[in-house]
Write a protein that holds these residues in place. Structure first.
Motif, mmCIF file in Angstrom:
data_model
loop_
_atom_site.group_PDB
_atom_site.id
_atom_site.type_symbol
_atom_site.label_atom_id
_atom_site.label_comp_id
_atom_site.label_asym_id
_atom_site.label_seq_id
_atom_site.Cartn_x
_atom_site.Cartn_y
_atom_site.Cartn_z
ATOM 1 N N CYS A 94 0.852 -1.184 0.000
ATOM 2 C CA CYS A 94 0.000 0.000 0.000
ATOM 3 C C CYS A 94 0.893 1.241 0.000
ATOM 4 O O CYS A 94 1.935 1.256 0.662
ATOM 5 C CB CYS A 94 -0.852 0.052 1.270
ATOM 6 S SG CYS A 94 -1.800 -1.427 1.624
ATOM 7 N N GLU A 95 0.471 2.276 -0.705
ATOM 8 C CA GLU A 95 1.183 3.548 -0.649
ATOM 9 C C GLU A 95 0.704 4.329 0.559
ATOM 10 O O GLU A 95 -0.502 4.429 0.806
ATOM 11 C CB GLU A 95 0.934 4.371 -1.903
ATOM 12 C CG GLU A 95 1.603 3.840 -3.129
ATOM 13 C CD GLU A 95 1.422 4.768 -4.323
ATOM 14 O OE1 GLU A 95 0.475 5.598 -4.338
ATOM 15 O OE2 GLU A 95 2.231 4.657 -5.257
ATOM 16 N N VAL A 96 1.644 4.891 1.323
ATOM 17 C CA VAL A 96 1.318 5.777 2.435
ATOM 18 C C VAL A 96 1.658 7.185 1.968
ATOM 19 O O VAL A 96 2.800 7.453 1.570
ATOM 20 C CB VAL A 96 2.122 5.405 3.701
ATOM 21 C CG1 VAL A 96 1.815 6.374 4.828
ATOM 22 C CG2 VAL A 96 1.823 3.970 4.117
ATOM 23 N N THR A 103 3.996 10.235 -1.763
ATOM 24 C CA THR A 103 4.180 8.890 -1.230
ATOM 25 C C THR A 103 5.436 8.906 -0.370
ATOM 26 O O THR A 103 6.523 9.190 -0.860
ATOM 27 C CB THR A 103 4.306 7.851 -2.362
ATOM 28 O OG1 THR A 103 3.108 7.874 -3.138
ATOM 29 C CG2 THR A 103 4.529 6.451 -1.794
ATOM 30 N N VAL A 104 5.270 8.627 0.920
ATOM 31 C CA VAL A 104 6.404 8.657 1.842
ATOM 32 C C VAL A 104 6.889 7.264 2.214
ATOM 33 O O VAL A 104 7.985 7.106 2.757
ATOM 34 C CB VAL A 104 6.076 9.446 3.134
ATOM 35 C CG1 VAL A 104 5.811 10.908 2.813
ATOM 36 C CG2 VAL A 104 4.906 8.832 3.877
ATOM 37 N N MET A 105 6.069 6.239 1.896
ATOM 38 C CA MET A 105 6.447 4.885 2.265
ATOM 39 C C MET A 105 5.528 3.898 1.546
ATOM 40 O O MET A 105 4.387 4.217 1.243
ATOM 41 C CB MET A 105 6.292 4.709 3.781
ATOM 42 C CG MET A 105 6.601 3.327 4.277
ATOM 43 S SD MET A 105 6.556 3.155 6.082
ATOM 44 C CE MET A 105 5.005 3.863 6.523
ATOM 45 N N LEU A 106 6.055 2.702 1.307
ATOM 46 C CA LEU A 106 5.243 1.577 0.867
ATOM 47 C C LEU A 106 5.143 0.643 2.062
ATOM 48 O O LEU A 106 6.134 0.412 2.761
ATOM 49 C CB LEU A 106 5.895 0.857 -0.315
ATOM 50 C CG LEU A 106 6.045 1.689 -1.578
ATOM 51 C CD1 LEU A 106 6.803 0.885 -2.644
ATOM 52 C CD2 LEU A 106 4.699 2.129 -2.110
ATOM 53 N N LEU A 107 3.965 0.116 2.288
ATOM 54 C CA LEU A 107 3.704 -0.669 3.484
ATOM 55 C C LEU A 107 2.922 -1.911 3.117
ATOM 56 O O LEU A 107 1.916 -1.820 2.408
ATOM 57 C CB LEU A 107 2.884 0.189 4.458
ATOM 58 C CG LEU A 107 2.386 -0.454 5.721
ATOM 59 C CD1 LEU A 107 3.503 -0.469 6.767
ATOM 60 C CD2 LEU A 107 1.196 0.307 6.266
ATOM 61 N N HIS A 108 3.371 -3.070 3.596
ATOM 62 C CA HIS A 108 2.596 -4.278 3.327
ATOM 63 C C HIS A 108 1.296 -4.212 4.119
ATOM 64 O O HIS A 108 1.263 -3.756 5.265
ATOM 65 C CB HIS A 108 3.378 -5.548 3.687
ATOM 66 C CG HIS A 108 2.751 -6.758 3.098
ATOM 67 N ND1 HIS A 108 1.710 -7.422 3.722
ATOM 68 C CD2 HIS A 108 2.964 -7.393 1.925
ATOM 69 C CE1 HIS A 108 1.326 -8.420 2.957
ATOM 70 N NE2 HIS A 108 2.068 -8.435 1.856
ATOM 71 N N ASN A 109 0.237 -4.669 3.495
ATOM 72 C CA ASN A 109 -1.107 -4.637 4.076
ATOM 73 C C ASN A 109 -1.171 -5.290 5.459
ATOM 74 O O ASN A 109 -1.996 -4.917 6.282
ATOM 75 C CB ASN A 109 -2.081 -5.323 3.106
ATOM 76 C CG ASN A 109 -3.510 -5.075 3.453
ATOM 77 O OD1 ASN A 109 -3.904 -3.952 3.761
ATOM 78 N ND2 ASN A 109 -4.314 -6.115 3.412
#
Length: 137
Positions: A94-96, A103-109
């Motif tokens: 997920c894009e944060v 977009t400051v971070m990608l995060l696993h669901n």
């Protein structure tokens, strides 16, 4: 397919949290997320989640709240910063985004609720886009 997903993560310019809760910045692991909060690479507690769903640092200061739905708050420099979490892609990431839409971070669901812990880890390691002048103590 899984290999391709991880190759694309390794090439990303933004920090990310993988499906195991490892927090990466520039392809270097800088911390870990757990259901209880976050740990540094030495296993020391950096943040924890209290009974009210608040993210607390090791000094007892409230940093934010558990994510509810697709948004959460993080307290930074005595102000509230609002973030949104996008829908997961085919690989669960997920894009944060900050309030400016960056977009400051990608995060696993798997770690959506602990996202404020990940944001704090990135601030602690001076990896957030707005961290140039930030010196968290």
């Amino acid at each position: 397919m899984l290999f391709t997903s991880f190759c694309s993560l390794a090439q990303t310019k933004v920090p990310y949290v993988d499906y195991k809760g490892h927090i990466y910045y520039q392809n270097k692991q800088i911390g870990n997320l757990t259901k209880e909060g976050s740990l540094d690479n030495n296993g020391m507690v950096v943040t924890k989640v209290n009974g009210n769903g608040e993210i607390i640092d090791s000094n007892g200061k409230q940093l934010g709240k558990l994510a509810k739905g697709s948004s959460f708050v993080y307290y930074f420099n005595d102000k509230t910063e609002k973030y949104t979490i996008g829908k997961p892609s085919h690989n669960g990431m997920c894009e944060v985004k900050n309030s400016d839409g960056q977009t400051v971070m990608l995060l696993h669901n798997n770690y959506k609720q602990q996202v404020a812990c990940a944001i704090h880890c990135l601030h602690e390691n001076h990896c957030m886009p707005s961290d140039a002048e930030h010196k968290h103590k």
